[in-house]
Design a protein around this motif. Structure first.
Motif, PDB file in Angstrom:
ATOM      1  N   TRP A  54       1.015  -1.132  -0.133  1.00  0.00           N
ATOM      2  CA  TRP A  54      -0.002  -0.171   0.046  1.00  0.00           C
ATOM      3  C   TRP A  54       0.838   1.090  -0.043  1.00  0.00           C
ATOM      4  N   ILE A  55       0.999   2.008  -0.964  1.00  0.00           N
ATOM      5  CA  ILE A  55       1.757   3.231  -1.212  1.00  0.00           C
ATOM      6  C   ILE A  55       0.734   4.512  -1.360  1.00  0.00           C
ATOM      7  N   LEU A  56       1.218   5.244  -0.408  1.00  0.00           N
ATOM      8  CA  LEU A  56       0.239   6.491  -0.463  1.00  0.00           C
ATOM      9  C   LEU A  56       1.122   7.603  -0.971  1.00  0.00           C
ATOM     10  N   MET A  57       0.591   8.541  -1.788  1.00  0.00           N
ATOM     11  CA  MET A  57       1.328   9.622  -2.578  1.00  0.00           C
ATOM     12  C   MET A  57       0.627  10.846  -2.296  1.00  0.00           C
ATOM     13  N   ASP A  58       1.218  11.947  -1.796  1.00  0.00           N
ATOM     14  CA  ASP A  58       0.692  13.171  -1.116  1.00  0.00           C
ATOM     15  C   ASP A  58       0.984  14.216  -2.244  1.00  0.00           C
ATOM     16  N   TYR A  59      -0.135  14.538  -3.144  1.00  0.00           N
ATOM     17  CA  TYR A  59       0.289  15.863  -4.104  1.00  0.00           C
ATOM     18  C   TYR A  59      -0.631  16.930  -3.699  1.00  0.00           C
ATOM     19  N   GLY A  60      -0.809  17.085  -2.163  1.00  0.00           N
ATOM     20  CA  GLY A  60      -1.383  18.328  -1.856  1.00  0.00           C
ATOM     21  C   GLY A  60      -2.863  18.152  -1.607  1.00  0.00           C
ATOM     22  N   ASP A  61      -3.534  18.667  -2.688  1.00  0.00           N
ATOM     23  CA  ASP A  61      -5.144  18.476  -2.774  1.00  0.00           C
ATOM     24  C   ASP A  61      -5.301  17.135  -3.260  1.00  0.00           C
ATOM     25  N   VAL A  62      -4.578  16.368  -3.820  1.00  0.00           N
ATOM     26  CA  VAL A  62      -4.924  14.865  -4.458  1.00  0.00           C
ATOM     27  C   VAL A  62      -3.991  13.879  -3.620  1.00  0.00           C
ATOM     28  N   ILE A  63      -4.509  12.982  -3.054  1.00  0.00           N
ATOM     29  CA  ILE A  63      -4.134  11.923  -2.301  1.00  0.00           C
ATOM     30  C   ILE A  63      -4.234  10.581  -2.838  1.00  0.00           C
ATOM     31  N   VAL A  64      -3.122  10.142  -3.423  1.00  0.00           N
ATOM     32  CA  VAL A  64      -3.182   8.793  -4.119  1.00  0.00           C
ATOM     33  C   VAL A  64      -3.010   7.513  -3.173  1.00  0.00           C
ATOM     34  N   HIS A  65      -3.664   6.524  -3.171  1.00  0.00           N
ATOM     35  CA  HIS A  65      -3.591   5.216  -2.452  1.00  0.00           C
ATOM     36  C   HIS A  65      -3.555   3.948  -3.590  1.00  0.00           C
ATOM     37  N   VAL A  66      -2.445   3.496  -3.827  1.00  0.00           N
ATOM     38  CA  VAL A  66      -2.217   2.449  -4.886  1.00  0.00           C
ATOM     39  C   VAL A  66      -1.931   1.241  -3.934  1.00  0.00           C
ATOM     40  N   MET A  67      -2.670   0.073  -3.840  1.00  0.00           N
ATOM     41  CA  MET A  67      -2.569  -0.979  -3.007  1.00  0.00           C
ATOM     42  C   MET A  67      -2.952  -2.213  -3.719  1.00  0.00           C
ATOM     43  N   GLN A  68      -2.235  -3.249  -3.236  1.00  0.00           N
ATOM     44  CA  GLN A  68      -2.749  -4.610  -3.720  1.00  0.00           C
ATOM     45  C   GLN A  68      -4.327  -4.968  -3.223  1.00  0.00           C
ATOM     46  N   GLN A  69      -4.844  -5.625  -4.161  1.00  0.00           N
ATOM     47  CA  GLN A  69      -6.412  -5.984  -4.059  1.00  0.00           C
ATOM     48  C   GLN A  69      -6.587  -6.274  -2.720  1.00  0.00           C
ATOM     49  N   GLU A  70      -5.904  -7.272  -2.050  1.00  0.00           N
ATOM     50  CA  GLU A  70      -6.325  -7.926  -0.690  1.00  0.00           C
ATOM     51  C   GLU A  70      -6.207  -6.903   0.230  1.00  0.00           C
ATOM     52  N   ILE A  71      -5.483  -6.067   0.083  1.00  0.00           N
ATOM     53  CA  ILE A  71      -5.259  -4.947   1.198  1.00  0.00           C
ATOM     54  C   ILE A  71      -6.126  -4.016   1.123  1.00  0.00           C
ATOM     55  N   ARG A  72      -6.767  -3.776  -0.226  1.00  0.00           N
ATOM     56  CA  ARG A  72      -7.630  -2.557  -0.516  1.00  0.00           C
ATOM     57  C   ARG A  72      -9.365  -3.203   0.121  1.00  0.00           C
ATOM     58  N   GLU A  73      -9.364  -4.704  -0.070  1.00  0.00           N
ATOM     59  CA  GLU A  73     -10.814  -5.271   0.236  1.00  0.00           C
ATOM     60  C   GLU A  73     -10.660  -5.169   1.959  1.00  0.00           C
ATOM     61  N   PHE A  74      -9.605  -5.438   2.577  1.00  0.00           N
ATOM     62  CA  PHE A  74      -9.318  -5.527   3.916  1.00  0.00           C
ATOM     63  C   PHE A  74      -9.591  -4.171   4.580  1.00  0.00           C
ATOM     64  N   TYR A  75      -9.294  -3.081   4.120  1.00  0.00           N
ATOM     65  CA  TYR A  75      -9.309  -1.777   4.713  1.00  0.00           C
ATOM     66  C   TYR A  75     -10.649  -0.948   4.273  1.00  0.00           C
ATOM     67  N   ALA A  76     -10.840  -1.432   2.994  1.00  0.00           N
ATOM     68  CA  ALA A  76     -12.100  -0.809   2.483  1.00  0.00           C
ATOM     69  C   ALA A  76     -12.322   0.801   2.778  1.00  0.00           C
ATOM     70  N   ILE A  77     -11.133   1.516   2.302  1.00  0.00           N
ATOM     71  CA  ILE A  77     -11.225   3.125   2.717  1.00  0.00           C
ATOM     72  C   ILE A  77     -12.369   3.736   2.016  1.00  0.00           C
ATOM     73  N   GLU A  78     -12.751   3.326   0.950  1.00  0.00           N
ATOM     74  CA  GLU A  78     -13.863   3.955   0.194  1.00  0.00           C
ATOM     75  C   GLU A  78     -14.933   4.117   1.071  1.00  0.00           C
ATOM     76  N   ARG A  79     -15.496   2.890   1.753  1.00  0.00           N
ATOM     77  CA  ARG A  79     -16.453   2.876   2.836  1.00  0.00           C
ATOM     78  C   ARG A  79     -16.377   3.881   3.707  1.00  0.00           C
ATOM     79  N   LEU A  80     -15.144   3.969   4.353  1.00  0.00           N
ATOM     80  CA  LEU A  80     -14.841   4.950   5.420  1.00  0.00           C
ATOM     81  C   LEU A  80     -15.467   6.309   5.095  1.00  0.00           C
ATOM     82  N   TRP A  81     -15.138   6.778   3.860  1.00  0.00           N
ATOM     83  CA  TRP A  81     -15.300   8.087   3.507  1.00  0.00           C
ATOM     84  C   TRP A  81     -16.750   8.176   2.921  1.00  0.00           C
ATOM     85  N   ASP A  82     -17.251   7.057   2.598  1.00  0.00           N
ATOM     86  CA  ASP A  82     -18.860   7.189   2.371  1.00  0.00           C
ATOM     87  C   ASP A  82     -19.592   7.446   3.502  1.00  0.00           C
TER      88      ASP A  82
END
Length: 113
Positions: free
Chosen positions: A77-105
């Motif tokens: 899981w790599i996070l990139m900070d471009y100020g107003d844009v934050i990028v999360h690139v992660m392996q599929q299983e990590i994404r499914e486990f943390y489900a950060i989209e649902r947190l923001w919903d």
């Protein structure tokens, strides 16, 4: 899709490296961390790093500075900070486990809703 130039460059770079399920979340009304979160999935640490390298290269070519990057060594899981844009690139299983989209919903909802 957001009109933000950074968002367009990042999503194209991720797509070019075959990242999956690319989502752009407008979080501008929910946090001061940034205006957009871009989340994508990859099948391996090699693909995660390749996607991040591509984003970094394309953003640098466009004149945008990377403020901070975390997780590159581990590569799951790599996070990139471009100020107003934050990028999360992660392996599929990590994404499914943390489900950060649902947190923001759920941000801003109350127990009564």
């Amino acid at each position: 899709m957001a009109d933000n130039k950074k968002v367009k460059i990042i999503t194209k770079a991720l797509d070019d490296k075959k990242a999956g399920n690319i989502e752009v979340l407008d979080v501008s009304g929910q946090t001061s961390l940034g205006d957009y979160f871009i989340i994508s999935s990859c099948q391996s640490t090699v693909q995660v790093r390749a996607c991040v390298d591509e984003v970094e290269e394309k953003m640098e070519e466009a004149g945008f500075v990377l403020n901070h990057k975390e997780g590159y060594r581990g590569g799951s899981w790599i996070l990139m900070d471009y100020g107003d844009v934050i990028v999360h690139v992660m392996q599929q299983e990590i994404r499914e486990f943390y489900a950060i989209e649902r947190l923001w919903d759920n941000v801003g909802e109350t127990a009564d809703e």
